[in-house]
Design a protein around this motif. Structure first.
Motif: not given
Lengths: 443, 258, 308
Positions: B152, B154-155, B157, B245-246, B248-254, B256
């Motif tokens: 799905v 929603t952007d 594109k 991408e859907q 995805t089970m991980r988070v990108e931590v920006p 510091e």
């Protein structure tokens, strides 16, 4: 009247009408105070003006935003997003907030723009600083990335569209401006509390020997203590937002399911998720319903609607109390005085109450429509489970802050994610309902 | 000035023709056509334009001539009354009727091909219009919509393969919308509750506009999207990328920033 | 007009005239905006205040407040009495888990104004010290864990104060799940499994007690008051309270709160002569205690102060 002078008369009427219609000269839009907060906290009109002045000093106007360096907001981005919408010769658009957001979210970011009352759900009120769809712990603020994601993906199932087609710099400018409006809204609430708690302490006796409070003026320019207090409040607000980066919920690597799983493994996970969904630890079915249609507990409200509902209930209570006393005969002088004072207060409350929209209950999400407002990625659904949805009745199953105690384990949450994604689709044109006979057996 | 109004009126046919002639130079002509059937539609459009254009020039010129020749300020001839001409009336009724009938029949095939004969292939994507965004749902590896492996987006594109017959389902989530692809000469109104389809074959890669062509509320003007046509292998890759991408089970931590 | 009114109408001029007037009025009427509430900022004042913030000019802060400190400790105790007919509490509307929450068909009663019919004591009044310069050992955070329990879909502590630094164990003694939602600065909204508990360590002080509810059972209500020191009390069933070891020899300002004050909850505003004597304002009163004094206050709360 001959033909020429009659047509002259008609033309002059048209001209006059057009003049009057266009006569409503546009005054520049201005920020307005959070009246629900101000009236609930009994802020007098003088204090309201003074608070508006301090907010103007700290944050400027919709046409000319300002942010103290301590807020960490980027002034260039704010200036790009603020002001009237226009494009310069190079094609750079300025006034992005007014171009894209103001008609729903309002000039003050209060979610009460001209089109807001026709939307379900209502547009977000930024002034509480609470955001639903984020990757951080329940009480924490969203990260810039979270806000960026909402702008780029929109919120499916609501009227919030995607702004992916805008250039990246414009999206960044908009999200900076949203943060700015949140800072301003949160400071407003803090200032109103401060004025109620700390000022107006001095009293003197008037001619009747009654103690009358002397309101101390709220003017940080002339009072160093007040200035310090305001800067402390601002520092607190900013600190919460800056800490968002450390409050991101990162799932533990060990519990994340493998990328490639066999059908049996997936089935086991779904079964486990189903057990948890109907179990007494996660309690999903109590609100989301025995068949996940969202037909469970529907009597609660989210924090935005609840604040308005409380206000409306109180206004109704005041009305009733005044009515009862007016119907009563034989009210003594003190009672009469109290009644007229209450009537004046009620007048103020009623004006604000009349301007509010109809409040709505927070209906739990129908999980069978394949619409996930916060995003459909597995990590998004995991975040909704782990940290709940801030500002709504949806609770967290994980800890409230790093290191605190959670309720479900992360592995269990991934099982629920599998189960939710496997729920059968229910077409909106043929809504199903759990049969009443089944409910007792299922729950 | 004598006969001012008739000369002023002459500007109408002149201006009308001049606009159409000058339009392509000012980029206000038909948008670029990247579809297979677009040629037919554009040809039909031009045929009807020229046909009606000629009739326009003839009738406007006749109108001009009569208003110029019989202008009250210069014409002192006595009025002549006519009882009409039955033959003339017949001619100028039958001729246009036949022309219109001809046009109606001539374009039937084009309409049927674009609107009434869907190809017998599985839909590649379901487009849902909601106020005021276009949401896209790909059926995923199992080729069935509304299953757990759907993708799905929603952007706004939309990705589609080029040089392939594509079938799309179009639905509305709330009110009337119309999915309009100007560069493919296709438009489909949707009524909520009704499933519509759109099919075409795109011939060129690139990004083109999607707009909403049915007034759906205050945000109708900004209900836009972009459709990207990719070669089949890149399209499959893109689907895989979106699927991953859907999942995805991980988070990108920006990082510091200091 | 050179023509008579009748001819005027006959010629239709009146209709045209009238239609223009109607059109004009409708355009003007359509231009009305909804009334905007609240004040506007004055740009001159905003500029002046901004100068003060950015340049650091203007009067400097007065620094640490000079407060006279005393020595020793005292005790404040007393009772809150209700003056009026004790109101009848209505049962809640229980629409979920009736077997647990409305066992035997009886739903729990509201706790908005609880008056003991024998002593006329008013329960669940929170009284606490607003600021303390010195804190006795007994009023500092201890290591014990406080327990905040819920049973039969009712929070067992209706007003729950605690000292910052303590941990609270949110328990669920029901066979059904609850999710305890705490509003305010220590935001919390987590599922408490049936028969389980979750620990919470609040970090921020609240000025007034904050609502605690449950989403699954929205009628449940309690109030949560984390304070920096232990100088607080909540009146019991008979309306009595005791706060021990408050600093003596200094002016102490106490805040009194009730969930139905003036009908909407908040500081308990009293206009009785007794309150005037105590210079009661915004639910606060100031008092100065001598060392080792045990001051007793019996405060009467009229029914009108609680919106009844």
């Amino acid at each position: 009247m001959n033909r020429i002078s009659r047509s002259k008369l008609q033309i002059s009427w048209i001209a006059l009408v057009a003049l009057v219609a266009g006569c409503d000269a546009a005054s520049p839009p201005a920020f307005r105070l959070n009246m629900v907060e101000a009236v609930s906290r009994e802020t007098s009109p003088e204090y309201q003006r003074e608070i508006a002045n301090v907010l103007g000093a700290l944050f400027g106007t919709p046409d000319e935003p300002f942010a103290l360096p301590v807020t960490g907001l980027d002034g260039a981005k704010l200036r790009m997003a603020a002001g009237p919408a226009w494009s310069d010769e190079k094609g750079t658009t300025v006034g992005l907030y007014r171009k894209h957001c103001v008609h729903c979210h309002g000039i003050t970011g209060d979610g009460r723009g001209p089109t807001a009352r026709f939307l379900n759900p209502y547009p977000r009120d930024y002034r509480l600083g609470v955001y639903k769809f984020k990757s951080t712990f329940n009480p924490a603020k969203p990260t810039d990335d979270d806000l960026h994601r909402v702008l780029v993906n929109g919120v499916p199932g609501t009227a919030m569209p995607s702004f992916a087609l805008l250039p990246g710099s414009e999206v960044e400018a908009l999200l900076e401006y949203v943060k700015y409006l949140s800072f301003r809204g949160q400071m407003e609430t803090q200032l109103i509390s401060y004025v109620y708690d700390e000022l107006g302490e001095e009293e003197e006796e008037d001619e009747n020997g009654n103690l009358v409070p002397i309101p101390a003026p709220f003017d940080p320019a002339s009072d160093g203590d007040q200035r310090e207090a305001v800067m402390d409040m601002l520092a607190d607000v900013v600190a919460e937002w800056e800490a968002a980066g450390e409050q991101i919920v990162v799932p533990t690597e060990a519990t994340i399911p493998a990328d490639e799983r066999s059908p049996e493994e997936i089935l086991t996970a779904i079964e486990a998720g189903r057990e948890l969904f109907y179990g007494k630890r996660a309690n999903c079915a109590t609100c989301h319903g025995p068949t996940a249609l969202g037909d469970g507990q529907q009597d609660d409200q989210d924090s935005w609607n609840k604040a308005h509902k409380v206000f409306l209930v109180e206004t109704a209570r005041q009305a009733e109390s005044i009515e009862t006393r007016e119907a009563q005969a034989g009210l003594d002088a003190a009672g009469q005085q109290l009644l007229s004072a209450d009537r004046a207060v009620f007048g103020v409350w009623r004006k604000v109450a009349d301007s509010l929209y109809k409040t709505r209950n927070a209906i739990p999400r129908n999980l069978r429509q394949g619409v996930y407002r916060g995003g459909r990625r597995r990590i998004d659904i995991f975040h909704r489970l782990y940290a709940g949805v801030a500002g709504t009745p949806m609770p967290a199953s994980g800890p409230a802050s790093p290191g605190a105690q959670g309720t479900l384990t992360e592995a269990e949450m991934w099982h629920i994610v599998d189960y939710v994604l496997s729920l059968p689709y229910e077409p909106p044109s043929q809504p199903l309902q759990a049969l009443p006979v089944n409910v007792g057996e299922v729950l | 000035m004598k006969r001012f109004w008739s000369l002023l009126f002459l500007l109408v046919p002149i201006g009308g023709v001049a606009t159409f002639v000058a339009a392509p130079y000012f980029q206000i002509w038909l948008p670029e056509d990247v579809s297979e059937h677009g040629r037919t539609i554009d040809d039909l459009f031009k045929f009807i334009l020229y046909l009606t254009g000629i009739v326009f020039i003839i009738t406007e010129s006749a109108l001009f001539y009569f208003s110029w020749r019989y202008d009250a300020t210069t014409n002192a001839d006595p009025v002549k009354y006519s009882h009409g001409s039955h033959a003339l009336e017949l001619v100028w009724t039958i001729l246009p009727a036949v022309t219109l009938l001809f046009i109606a029949v001539f374009q039937m095939e084009a309409w049927a091909r674009a609107k009434m004969k869907p190809p017998n292939i599985a839909p590649l994507v379901e487009v849902t219009g909601r106020q005021f965004n276009w949401d896209f749902r790909y059926p995923g590896p199992d080729n069935k919509l509304y299953t757990a492996d759907d993708i799905v987006r929603t952007d706004g594109k939309l990705y589609l393969p080029v040089n392939e017959e594509v079938l799309m389902k179009i639905t509305s989530a709330d009110v009337l919308h119309s999915f309009f692809l100007p560069n493919l000469r296709l438009k489909q109104d949707v009524i909520p509750g009704m499933d519509q389809s759109m099919w075409f074959k795109a011939k060129k890669t690139g990004g083109y506009d999607i707009v909403c062509a049915e007034l759906c509320g205050w945000g109708h003007y900004k209900m836009k999207g972009r459709v990207y046509f990719l070669p089949r292998d890149k399209f499959d890759e893109k689907l895989k990328e979106m699927r991953q991408e859907q999942d995805t089970m991980r988070v990108e931590v920006p990082e510091e920033e200091e | 007009m050179t023509t008579s009114p009748f001819k005027w109408i006959a010629q239709g001029v009146a209709w045209r005239f009238g239609s223009f007037v109607a059109l004009g009025l409708s355009l003007v009427a359509g231009c009305q905006r909804g009334e905007e509430l609240g004040p506007l900022a004055s740009s001159a004042d905003a500029r002046r205040i901004r100068e003060a913030f950015t340049s650091g000019s203007g009067e400097a802060s007065s620094g640490a407040e000079t407060v006279s400190t005393g020595t020793g400790w005292a005790t404040l105790k007393g009772q809150f009495l209700f003056d009026g007919t004790p109101p009848q509490m209505e049962p809640y509307g229980v629409n979920r888990d009736q077997a647990t929450c409305a066992a035997g068909g009886t739903a729990p009663l509201e706790e908005t104004v609880l008056v003991d019919p024998e002593t006329m004591g008013l329960a669940n009044v929170a009284i606490y010290l607003r600021r303390a310069n010195r804190v006795h050992e007994s009023a500092q955070a201890s290591d014990d864990t406080m327990i905040f329990d819920q049973k039969a879909c009712v929070f067992l502590s209706h007003v729950f104060p605690l000292t910052l630094g303590q941990t609270v164990d949110i328990k669920n003694s029901d066979p059904v799940g609850h999710n305890t939602k705490i509003s305010g600065k220590n935001g919390f909204n987590q599922i408490i499994p049936a028969g389980g508990s979750v620990q919470l360590k609040p970090q921020k002080e609240e000025a007034v007690p904050m609502p605690v509810d449950c989403s699954i059972h929205p009628w449940m209500r309690a109030y949560f008051l984390p304070r920096e020191n232990g100088y607080y009390a909540v009146t019991g069933k008979d309306g009595s309270f005791e706060i021990a070891n408050v600093p003596a020899g200094e002016e102490l300002e106490f805040q009194v709160w009730h969930e139905s004050a003036r009908g909407r909850g908040g500081p308990l505003a009293l206009g009785t002569p007794q309150a005037k004597e105590l210079k009661w304002k915004k639910g606060r009163f100031k008092i100065r205690l001598d060392e080792n004094e045990e001051k007793e206050l019996r405060i009467t709360v009229p029914a009108s102060a609680l919106g009844r």
